[in-house]
Scaffold this motif. Structure first.
Motif, PDB file in Angstrom:
ATOM      1  N   ALA A 168      10.512  35.369  -3.556  1.00  0.00           N
ATOM      2  CA  ALA A 168      10.177  33.942  -3.630  1.00  0.00           C
ATOM      3  C   ALA A 168      10.961  33.263  -4.749  1.00  0.00           C
ATOM      4  N   ILE A 169      11.137  33.945  -5.872  1.00  0.00           N
ATOM      5  CA  ILE A 169      11.873  33.374  -7.002  1.00  0.00           C
ATOM      6  C   ILE A 169      13.308  33.050  -6.602  1.00  0.00           C
ATOM      7  N   GLN A 170      13.870  33.809  -5.679  1.00  0.00           N
ATOM      8  CA  GLN A 170      15.278  33.665  -5.305  1.00  0.00           C
ATOM      9  C   GLN A 170      15.515  32.644  -4.192  1.00  0.00           C
ATOM     10  N   GLN A 171      14.448  32.093  -3.629  1.00  0.00           N
ATOM     11  CA  GLN A 171      14.611  31.225  -2.463  1.00  0.00           C
ATOM     12  C   GLN A 171      15.083  29.827  -2.835  1.00  0.00           C
ATOM     13  N   ASN A 172      15.919  29.266  -1.971  1.00  0.00           N
ATOM     14  CA  ASN A 172      16.374  27.893  -2.112  1.00  0.00           C
ATOM     15  C   ASN A 172      15.681  26.954  -1.127  1.00  0.00           C
ATOM     16  N   ASP A 173      15.173  27.509  -0.019  1.00  0.00           N
ATOM     17  CA  ASP A 173      14.457  26.753   1.003  1.00  0.00           C
ATOM     18  C   ASP A 173      12.980  26.657   0.606  1.00  0.00           C
ATOM     19  N   MET A 174      12.454  25.448   0.462  1.00  0.00           N
ATOM     20  CA  MET A 174      11.066  25.257   0.026  1.00  0.00           C
ATOM     21  C   MET A 174      10.076  25.974   0.930  1.00  0.00           C
ATOM     22  N   LYS A 175      10.263  25.825   2.230  1.00  0.00           N
ATOM     23  CA  LYS A 175       9.319  26.393   3.182  1.00  0.00           C
ATOM     24  C   LYS A 175       9.341  27.915   3.115  1.00  0.00           C
ATOM     25  N   ARG A 176      10.528  28.480   2.951  1.00  0.00           N
ATOM     26  CA  ARG A 176      10.655  29.938   2.863  1.00  0.00           C
ATOM     27  C   ARG A 176      10.066  30.462   1.551  1.00  0.00           C
ATOM     28  N   LEU A 177      10.235  29.695   0.481  1.00  0.00           N
ATOM     29  CA  LEU A 177       9.645  30.079  -0.800  1.00  0.00           C
ATOM     30  C   LEU A 177       8.123  30.144  -0.689  1.00  0.00           C
ATOM     31  N   ILE A 178       7.529  29.136  -0.079  1.00  0.00           N
ATOM     32  CA  ILE A 178       6.068  29.119   0.066  1.00  0.00           C
ATOM     33  C   ILE A 178       5.615  30.256   0.983  1.00  0.00           C
ATOM     34  N   ALA A 179       6.424  30.578   1.997  1.00  0.00           N
ATOM     35  CA  ALA A 179       6.088  31.690   2.893  1.00  0.00           C
ATOM     36  C   ALA A 179       6.020  33.003   2.125  1.00  0.00           C
ATOM     37  N   TYR A 180       6.988  33.260   1.261  1.00  0.00           N
ATOM     38  CA  TYR A 180       6.976  34.497   0.475  1.00  0.00           C
ATOM     39  C   TYR A 180       5.857  34.486  -0.558  1.00  0.00           C
ATOM     40  N   THR A 191       2.784  26.444  11.197  1.00  0.00           N
ATOM     41  CA  THR A 191       2.897  27.209   9.950  1.00  0.00           C
ATOM     42  C   THR A 191       1.612  27.128   9.150  1.00  0.00           C
ATOM     43  N   MET A 192       1.002  25.942   9.125  1.00  0.00           N
ATOM     44  CA  MET A 192      -0.273  25.782   8.424  1.00  0.00           C
ATOM     45  C   MET A 192      -1.359  26.662   9.037  1.00  0.00           C
ATOM     46  N   LEU A 193      -1.421  26.690  10.371  1.00  0.00           N
ATOM     47  CA  LEU A 193      -2.404  27.539  11.046  1.00  0.00           C
ATOM     48  C   LEU A 193      -2.168  29.005  10.726  1.00  0.00           C
ATOM     49  N   LEU A 194      -0.907  29.415  10.769  1.00  0.00           N
ATOM     50  CA  LEU A 194      -0.574  30.811  10.494  1.00  0.00           C
ATOM     51  C   LEU A 194      -0.947  31.209   9.074  1.00  0.00           C
ATOM     52  N   SER A 195      -0.527  30.410   8.115  1.00  0.00           N
ATOM     53  CA  SER A 195      -0.699  30.786   6.710  1.00  0.00           C
ATOM     54  C   SER A 195      -2.093  30.466   6.190  1.00  0.00           C
ATOM     55  N   GLY A 196      -2.616  29.310   6.610  1.00  0.00           N
ATOM     56  CA  GLY A 196      -3.890  28.870   6.071  1.00  0.00           C
ATOM     57  C   GLY A 196      -5.088  29.593   6.643  1.00  0.00           C
ATOM     58  N   ILE A 197      -5.002  29.981   7.935  1.00  0.00           N
ATOM     59  CA  ILE A 197      -6.182  30.555   8.593  1.00  0.00           C
ATOM     60  C   ILE A 197      -5.885  31.892   9.267  1.00  0.00           C
ATOM     61  N   MET A 198      -4.801  31.966  10.059  1.00  0.00           N
ATOM     62  CA  MET A 198      -4.608  33.133  10.912  1.00  0.00           C
ATOM     63  C   MET A 198      -4.430  34.422  10.129  1.00  0.00           C
ATOM     64  N   PRO A 226       8.437  35.550   7.236  1.00  0.00           N
ATOM     65  CA  PRO A 226       9.217  34.433   6.686  1.00  0.00           C
ATOM     66  C   PRO A 226       9.930  33.611   7.762  1.00  0.00           C
ATOM     67  N   ASP A 227      10.556  34.286   8.731  1.00  0.00           N
ATOM     68  CA  ASP A 227      11.264  33.568   9.788  1.00  0.00           C
ATOM     69  C   ASP A 227      10.299  32.748  10.640  1.00  0.00           C
ATOM     70  N   THR A 228       9.158  33.329  10.980  1.00  0.00           N
ATOM     71  CA  THR A 228       8.188  32.619  11.817  1.00  0.00           C
ATOM     72  C   THR A 228       7.635  31.397  11.096  1.00  0.00           C
ATOM     73  N   TYR A 229       7.298  31.538   9.819  1.00  0.00           N
ATOM     74  CA  TYR A 229       6.797  30.411   9.044  1.00  0.00           C
ATOM     75  C   TYR A 229       7.835  29.307   8.945  1.00  0.00           C
ATOM     76  N   THR A 230       9.121  29.691   8.777  1.00  0.00           N
ATOM     77  CA  THR A 230      10.179  28.720   8.577  1.00  0.00           C
ATOM     78  C   THR A 230      10.539  27.991   9.864  1.00  0.00           C
ATOM     79  N   GLU A 231      10.590  28.720  10.980  1.00  0.00           N
ATOM     80  CA  GLU A 231      11.028  28.133  12.254  1.00  0.00           C
ATOM     81  C   GLU A 231       9.921  27.387  12.983  1.00  0.00           C
ATOM     82  N   SER A 232       8.677  27.693  12.695  1.00  0.00           N
ATOM     83  CA  SER A 232       7.564  27.031  13.391  1.00  0.00           C
ATOM     84  C   SER A 232       7.443  25.583  12.926  1.00  0.00           C
ATOM     85  N   PRO A 233       6.915  24.694  13.790  1.00  0.00           N
ATOM     86  CA  PRO A 233       6.594  23.344  13.310  1.00  0.00           C
ATOM     87  C   PRO A 233       5.535  23.443  12.222  1.00  0.00           C
TER      88      PRO A 233
END
Length: 482
Positions: free
Chosen positions: A287-299, A238-245, A227-234
């Motif tokens: 994910a249900i508890q998240q307020n940050d959009m990017k963090r929600l999608i990460a979870y 984040t797309m590379l990490l989540s979509g492919i890696m 979650p932290d890596t997805y949120t802090e990365s440009p």
């Protein structure tokens, strides 16, 4: 040779981009990624699903040890090569909205990562697989560390330590397997399939591989870096990490763990399945508890990958086919969702749901694209997510009905957090930060439209892709069950 060209094209484009300077970096990088997509389509058009591994290359690498620079493409490889080459140009286009400093370095790192990912998905030598597996880590580390958020150094260090730690387990397992091959040792992956290992040996190899791949995906409880890596990365990283890696981990389970250690699977597969399903529920609830959009999608991504892993551990045709089609669907959906979160952030300077609302009033086109991607993510029939989730849950049910019932909660929980994301951001009264919010530009539609097309293509005509993978999956299951 086409397989080798697929790897070399992004490398060559990355070198040219790096040397080109700031003015032409973006254009050259996009052309290089489109060239790789063209090569992948050429492979697809010539590919015969029933013919096994094709477009192979093999060159002596460390001749004295029998280690070769070798690769090829079967149906399992092809689906992930197509995903990688399809998404990379879209990630490039999505990055054009931002003026990243040192663009030559930024875009060349994306191309180098693309080459490493294709290398992972096509390697037929175990040590070459390991080389590309590790090489893919380096570009994304620098993308996050140089262009990330305020806490980028702390977060990327944690990510680096986690993934290197896991990869060491895989290296130990590969070296051990290498020395178990008879006569003149070889590191050919198919040679590892034919080893006659005891249950104890297979148990050791199972856990070495499982830890390495579980960290990369990630699976519970090896997920804390994600979650932290997805949120802090440009966002492109984040797309590379989540979509492919993360697909490298699922691919590793399919390509290495299942066929090499079938006895290990019999002894430890249930525990691995339980950990995967825990991740589905745990990730969804957070994910249900998240307020940050990017963090929600990460979870949400963490929860989805748990279901993919569960399908793999079911060792069934439906489970494996579901994992492969879901990797394709998830990559498309999550790229689109992260892109939309980036669009909203760039217009409002916030990702927090309690500060948004009412965006649909001035951005109907964005709302429609967002809803389609969201419905694909929650597996609405006739969208890409439905096909994968149906097959995955069917495979888990074949393995254990009670576990399938628990895993099936992903449908309900996924709907809760995704519809909450949409309702909080798109509907309701306008937040102060949403004043002046404008709809999609032509360039932004150019990124989203291909993703929307794929949402419906996979959902309505899934056999386009299922027929590519089925012969290779059946061949793999024969190795596992014999």
């Amino acid at each position: 040779m086409l397989t080798l060209i697929l790897i070399l094209l992004p490398i060559a484009a990355g070198i040219v981009t790096l040397m080109a300077g700031e003015r032409m970096a973006r254009q050259l990088a996009l052309v290089g990624s489109l060239a790789a997509l063209g090569a992948a389509v050429a492979v697809w058009l010539q590919f015969d699903p029933a013919a096994g591994t094709q477009f192979a290359y093999k060159y002596a690498w460390i001749r004295s040890l029998g280690i070769n620079f070798a690769g090829g493409i079967d149906g399992i490889s092809l689906i992930l090569v197509l995903l990688t080459t399809f998404l990379t140009p879209l990630i490039m286009l999505s990055a054009f909205r931002h003026d990243y400093r040192k663009p030559g370095s930024f875009y060349s790192l994306i191309l180098f990562m693309e080459a490493a990912l294709i290398g992972v998905f096509t390697a037929t030598d175990a040590f070459l697989f390991y080389l590309f597996f590790e090489a893919a880590l380096i570009p994304v580390y620098f993308l996050a560390a140089v262009w990330g958020g305020e806490n980028r150094l702390k977060v990327t260090l944690k990510f680096f330590i986690y993934t290197i730690f896991g990869s060491l387990f895989m290296l130990v397992a590969l070296v051990y397997l290498y020395y178990q091959t008879p006569g003149t040792h070889t590191s050919d992956i198919t040679a590892f399939y034919n080893l006659n290992l005891s249950a104890g040996q297979q148990g050791f190899i199972f856990w070495a591989f499982f830890i390495a791949f579980a960290i990369k995906m990630p699976l519970f409880p090896f997920h804390t870096w994600q979650p932290d890596t997805y949120t802090e990365s440009p966002t492109p990283a984040t797309m590379l990490l989540s979509g492919i890696m993360l697909k490298m981990g699922v691919y590793g389970l399919i390509r290495l763990l299942l066929p090499i250690v079938p006895l290990g699977m019999q002894n430890w597969g249930m525990l691995a399945m339980i950990l995967s399903i825990i991740g589905i529920i745990y990730g969804s609830i957070i994910a249900i508890q998240q307020n940050d959009m990017k963090r929600l999608i990460a979870y949400s991504s963490f929860a989805h990958v748990g279901l993919m892993a569960a399908g793999v551990f079911s060792t069934s045709l439906n489970g494996l086919q579901g994992a492969l089609i879901q990797m394709l669907a998830h990559g498309i959906n999550v790229i689109g969702l992260f892109y939309i979160s980036d669009l909203i952030y760039s217009r409002t300077k916030t990702r927090y749901l309690d500060q948004l609302g009412g965006i649909s009033q001035t951005s109907p086109h964005l709302s429609v694209y967002f809803m389609i991607l969201l419905l694909g993510s929650v597996a609405l029939p006739l969208t890409n997510g439905f096909v994968g989730e149906f097959l995955l849950l069917s495979g888990v049910f074949e393995f254990n009905g009670k576990l399938a019932a628990i895993a099936g909660l992903t449908i309900i929980l996924g709907s809760v957090y995704m519809l909450r994301l949409f309702q909080k951001s798109m509907f309701g009264p306008k937040g102060k930060l949403v004043e002046g919010f404008h709809d999609l530009t032509a360039g932004e539609r150019a990124v989203l439209l291909p993703l929307i097309i794929m949402v419906f293509w996979i959902g309505i005509y899934p056999n386009t892709f299922l027929k590519l993978t089925e012969p290779a999956v059946n061949q793999l299951l024969q190795i596992v069950t014999n």
